[in-house]
Design an enzyme around this catalytic site. Sequence first.
Site, PDB file in Angstrom:
ATOM      1  CE1 TYR A 141      -3.312  -2.848   0.886  1.00  0.00           C
ATOM      2  CE2 TYR A 141      -4.514  -0.695   1.117  1.00  0.00           C
ATOM      3  CZ  TYR A 141      -4.695  -2.094   1.037  1.00  0.00           C
ATOM      4  OH  TYR A 141      -5.783  -2.768   0.781  1.00  0.00           O
ATOM      5  CE  LYS A 187       2.404 -18.028  -2.022  1.00  0.00           C
ATOM      6  NZ  LYS A 187       1.460 -19.427  -2.339  1.00  0.00           N
ATOM      7  CG  ASP A 219      -1.655 -20.547  -0.542  1.00  0.00           C
ATOM      8  OD1 ASP A 219      -0.990 -20.584   0.668  1.00  0.00           O
ATOM      9  OD2 ASP A 219      -0.894 -21.208  -1.595  1.00  0.00           O
ATOM     10  CG  ASP A 243      -7.903  -5.218   1.836  1.00  0.00           C
ATOM     11  OD1 ASP A 243      -8.911  -4.564   2.349  1.00  0.00           O
ATOM     12  OD2 ASP A 243      -7.792  -4.896   0.639  1.00  0.00           O
ATOM     13  CG  ASP A 247     -13.539  -7.361   2.430  1.00  0.00           C
ATOM     14  OD1 ASP A 247     -13.050  -6.523   3.351  1.00  0.00           O
ATOM     15  OD2 ASP A 247     -13.985  -6.985   1.231  1.00  0.00           O
TER      16      ASP A 247
END
Length: 366
Positions: A141, A187, A219, A243, A247
Amino acid sequence: MEKTITVLPGDGIGPEVTEAAVKVLQTIAKRFNHTFNLHYELIGGAAIDDCENPLPEETIKQCSQSDAILLGAVGGPKWDQNPSHLRPEKGLLAIRKHFGLYANIRPVKAIPALLDSSPLKKEVAENVDLVIVRELTGGLYFSEPREKSHDHALDTLAYSRTEIERIVDTAFQIARSRRGKLASVDKANVLDTSKLWREIVEEKRQNYPDVELEHMLVDSTAMKMITQPSAFDVIVTENMFGDILSDEASVITGSLGMLPSASTREDGFGLYEPVHGSAPDIAGQNKANPAATILSAAMMLREAFQMETEAAAVEEAVFNVLNDGNFTGDLQVEGKRVLSTTEWTAKVLEELDSEFVSDSIMFSYV
Ligand code: IPM
Ligand code: MN
């Protein structure tokens, strides 16, 4: 107690849901004999329309003179074609960065009355009680360089040791205060930033021998979030992964309209906002679910003002209203009447057992 709160309604349903939360705060002030000085300022698209700046100086100034910030939502199709410095989201990112609000806390808790609204099977969704601790001021970001031309674009993913250490400490401490389980999500099989993340988490775990730590890849975390969400206690992860996972986690409880969040830093100063966006399709129609913003206000009472009793009163009122079968449209359950934003909020205020009188509140619209 006397506290100053800057309210940033923002765009879309932002003004409606913040109004609901402000009424709740006013009712709490009256019932518990506090004074909340409320100042309204612009952010996002509303600020772009006013002064071509998604985070005006005036807003920053007022926020820095406050004890906490309550935000609605930013964004909408009206500004979609704007150049990136004039996008509403820029205001939100800039305020997080300006105040160094690196720790984004997103609790996700199954509410029995809403289990029928969850897309997951009841036995999978019930008993979910987790917290996502998302790093909020670093990573993709904010890292430089960034560039975009007609046929090439570049974003950078960078993390410093300090940025990782402080969020990891926050997460270990939260885990320690809950069920003592921490999943660090990365990751590390691909990314160097994740390798550093994992090394630092390994170093930090020595200081928290009481916390059971697990490293997970993002994942497979996304998969487990749907197959076995109740296995999680605290999840800590970098900005972008957080983020996306938050959600995903939000729908477990029935609606994104239920999830509150706090964005804070070491000294506890923070911005409180719903996880959902500005929902422009239902803006101005008195349909939005104000629960996430009301619950964010409860987080503010607890985290920013140490008002535990008051925070618990708000949460209890919200849960009681839901348990009594009162739902907004997003939670539509067959056979139930759908309440408007203001009707639903009125139920919460009633539950808070107090006539609405605003005489202990000082308003200042700047
Ligand atoms: C969130 C939002 C923001 C983010 C957007 C609006 C910039 O999705 O708070 O999760 O990506 O952080
Ligand atoms: Mn998001």
